[in-house]
Design an enzyme around this catalytic site. Sequence first.
Site, PDB file in Angstrom:
ATOM      1  N   GLU A  93      -6.623   7.150   8.912  1.00  0.00           N
ATOM      2  CA  GLU A  93      -5.778   5.949   9.073  1.00  0.00           C
ATOM      3  C   GLU A  93      -5.172   5.909  10.481  1.00  0.00           C
ATOM      4  O   GLU A  93      -4.920   4.845  11.024  1.00  0.00           O
ATOM      5  CB  GLU A  93      -4.660   5.919   8.018  1.00  0.00           C
ATOM      6  CG  GLU A  93      -5.114   5.512   6.625  1.00  0.00           C
ATOM      7  CD  GLU A  93      -5.432   4.012   6.476  1.00  0.00           C
ATOM      8  OE1 GLU A  93      -4.627   3.166   6.888  1.00  0.00           O
ATOM      9  OE2 GLU A  93      -6.522   3.702   5.946  1.00  0.00           O
ATOM     10  N   CYS A 146     -14.179   9.534  -1.611  1.00  0.00           N
ATOM     11  CA  CYS A 146     -13.040   8.766  -1.100  1.00  0.00           C
ATOM     12  C   CYS A 146     -13.669   7.840  -0.082  1.00  0.00           C
ATOM     13  O   CYS A 146     -14.443   8.282   0.774  1.00  0.00           O
ATOM     14  CB  CYS A 146     -12.020   9.675  -0.446  1.00  0.00           C
ATOM     15  SG  CYS A 146     -10.780   8.750   0.495  1.00  0.00           S
ATOM     16  N   TYR A 203      -2.728   6.493  -0.659  1.00  0.00           N
ATOM     17  CA  TYR A 203      -2.420   6.464  -2.083  1.00  0.00           C
ATOM     18  C   TYR A 203      -2.633   7.846  -2.720  1.00  0.00           C
ATOM     19  O   TYR A 203      -2.085   8.125  -3.772  1.00  0.00           O
ATOM     20  CB  TYR A 203      -3.346   5.477  -2.803  1.00  0.00           C
ATOM     21  CG  TYR A 203      -2.971   4.007  -2.735  1.00  0.00           C
ATOM     22  CD1 TYR A 203      -2.034   3.519  -1.823  1.00  0.00           C
ATOM     23  CD2 TYR A 203      -3.565   3.100  -3.609  1.00  0.00           C
ATOM     24  CE1 TYR A 203      -1.717   2.163  -1.779  1.00  0.00           C
ATOM     25  CE2 TYR A 203      -3.246   1.746  -3.585  1.00  0.00           C
ATOM     26  CZ  TYR A 203      -2.330   1.284  -2.672  1.00  0.00           C
ATOM     27  OH  TYR A 203      -2.017  -0.057  -2.653  1.00  0.00           O
ATOM     28  N   GLY A 204      -3.472   8.664  -2.080  1.00  0.00           N
ATOM     29  CA  GLY A 204      -3.887   9.948  -2.664  1.00  0.00           C
ATOM     30  C   GLY A 204      -2.775  10.788  -3.265  1.00  0.00           C
ATOM     31  O   GLY A 204      -2.893  11.269  -4.390  1.00  0.00           O
ATOM     32  N   CYS A 228     -11.790   1.878  -3.858  1.00  0.00           N
ATOM     33  CA  CYS A 228     -10.868   2.982  -3.626  1.00  0.00           C
ATOM     34  C   CYS A 228     -10.962   3.881  -4.861  1.00  0.00           C
ATOM     35  O   CYS A 228     -10.684   3.420  -5.984  1.00  0.00           O
ATOM     36  CB  CYS A 228      -9.458   2.418  -3.483  1.00  0.00           C
ATOM     37  SG  CYS A 228      -8.171   3.658  -3.344  1.00  0.00           S
ATOM     38  N   THR A 237      -9.113   6.445  -5.599  1.00  0.00           N
ATOM     39  CA  THR A 237      -7.792   6.786  -6.120  1.00  0.00           C
ATOM     40  C   THR A 237      -7.289   5.660  -7.042  1.00  0.00           C
ATOM     41  O   THR A 237      -6.804   5.923  -8.146  1.00  0.00           O
ATOM     42  CB  THR A 237      -6.816   7.020  -4.954  1.00  0.00           C
ATOM     43  OG1 THR A 237      -7.443   7.894  -4.015  1.00  0.00           O
ATOM     44  CG2 THR A 237      -5.519   7.630  -5.423  1.00  0.00           C
ATOM     45  N   HIS A 276     -12.702   6.434   2.439  1.00  0.00           N
ATOM     46  CA  HIS A 276     -12.406   6.673   3.861  1.00  0.00           C
ATOM     47  C   HIS A 276     -13.407   7.652   4.486  1.00  0.00           C
ATOM     48  O   HIS A 276     -13.629   7.630   5.691  1.00  0.00           O
ATOM     49  CB  HIS A 276     -11.010   7.285   4.029  1.00  0.00           C
ATOM     50  CG  HIS A 276      -9.876   6.307   3.967  1.00  0.00           C
ATOM     51  ND1 HIS A 276      -9.533   5.657   2.822  1.00  0.00           N
ATOM     52  CD2 HIS A 276      -9.008   5.880   4.923  1.00  0.00           C
ATOM     53  CE1 HIS A 276      -8.481   4.876   3.058  1.00  0.00           C
ATOM     54  NE2 HIS A 276      -8.155   4.997   4.325  1.00  0.00           N
ATOM     55  N   ASP A 290      -8.772  -1.821  -0.966  1.00  0.00           N
ATOM     56  CA  ASP A 290      -8.572  -0.380  -0.729  1.00  0.00           C
ATOM     57  C   ASP A 290      -7.143  -0.160  -0.247  1.00  0.00           C
ATOM     58  O   ASP A 290      -6.474  -1.095   0.218  1.00  0.00           O
ATOM     59  CB  ASP A 290      -9.562   0.149   0.316  1.00  0.00           C
ATOM     60  CG  ASP A 290      -9.412   1.655   0.540  1.00  0.00           C
ATOM     61  OD1 ASP A 290      -9.326   2.406  -0.449  1.00  0.00           O
ATOM     62  OD2 ASP A 290      -9.338   2.089   1.699  1.00  0.00           O
ATOM     63  N   SER A 291      -6.692   1.087  -0.308  1.00  0.00           N
ATOM     64  CA  SER A 291      -5.365   1.424   0.201  1.00  0.00           C
ATOM     65  C   SER A 291      -5.293   1.195   1.716  1.00  0.00           C
ATOM     66  O   SER A 291      -4.210   1.020   2.253  1.00  0.00           O
ATOM     67  CB  SER A 291      -5.059   2.893  -0.100  1.00  0.00           C
ATOM     68  OG  SER A 291      -6.014   3.717   0.553  1.00  0.00           O
TER      69      SER A 291
HETATM   70  N1  DGL Z   1      -9.980   5.311   0.183  1.00  0.00           N
HETATM   71  C1  DGL Z   1      -9.300   5.728  -0.967  1.00  0.00           C
HETATM   72  C2  DGL Z   1     -10.145   6.451  -1.961  1.00  0.00           C
HETATM   73  O1  DGL Z   1     -11.323   6.150  -2.077  1.00  0.00           O
HETATM   74  C3  DGL Z   1      -7.854   6.107  -0.920  1.00  0.00           C
HETATM   75  C4  DGL Z   1      -7.359   7.021   0.086  1.00  0.00           C
HETATM   76  C5  DGL Z   1      -5.854   7.131   0.056  1.00  0.00           C
HETATM   77  O2  DGL Z   1      -5.193   6.115   0.244  1.00  0.00           O
HETATM   78  O3  DGL Z   1      -5.356   8.247  -0.152  1.00  0.00           O
HETATM   79  O4  DGL Z   1      -9.683   7.309  -2.685  1.00  0.00           O
END
Ligand code: DGL
Length: 275
Positions: free
Chosen positions: A159, A193, A43-44, A74, A76, A195, A11-12
């Site tokens: 984060e 997502c 990463y979004g 992840c 994204t 997170h 994951d990011s």
């Molecule tokens: N947890 C990630 C997802 O499922 C990425 C979140 C990010 O880094 O913006 O999209």
Amino acid sequence: MQRKNPIGVFDSGYGGLTVLAEIIKKLPQYDYIYLGDNARAPYGPRSFDVVYEFTLEAVKELFSRGCELVVLACNTASAKALRTIQQKDLPQLAPHKRVLGVIRPSTEIIGQLSQTNHVGILATEGTVKSLSFPLELAKFSPETIVHQHACPMWVPLIENGRHLSEGGKFFIQEDIQKIMAKDSTIDVIILACTHFPILKDYIQTLVPKNVKIVAQGAIIAEKLEDYLVRHQELDKKCTKNGEVQFLTTENSEDFDKNASKFLGYAIKSEHVKLG
Ligand code: DGL
């Protein structure tokens, strides 16, 4: 030294831990390596090219550490990098290894969860703009009406451990109001997502009782189990000592502190440099 072929989970940042926790619950016998690119999260808002480049670096790192199978935990990265990695990179890099994502397994079952057939998707800007959820859902459940909403503030808040501060709650409430205002018959909201499940209990207090808040972790764990049963040759290569290793591109002490909030137990990670 004993050979180890763990399943890689990427994951990011911290989000993939919500998926890893469910995978370990379901499949505790396997070895795992978790890699969080915390130094470069979120990463979004990043472009397709950048997410692809970062994700490929992570996949290569996990391959170099013995992974035969990597799960991009992840959305994204699954939306922006998975297909290119599967179609362009894998055949040259490691034709027998596999990289899986989290969007398709989720869209395969979303249609079954809703009574009204009106579903909300909360995700990063990148996932929303990629249209991966509506496009995949159209294949598996064409009658489902999907409303997407991007929550760009949530990942940075999570984060940084500020998601349940007054400021954090303000943004979360605002986004929930926005998605519910799109369609009052939504009865399922997918936390698309990885997170976001850390906010699940709080979000549940902000919506009417009949609205189900769905995290992807348990869905991914179930689909992974099914995948391993169907791919015995790959399953045989994955070692099974029940060991879990954690890697982060950021400071490992910070990672250990924050990761324990997602997992509910203490862990010890190592720093890794990608690229
Ligand atoms: N947890 C990630 C997802 O499922 C990425 C979140 C990010 O880094 O913006 O999209």
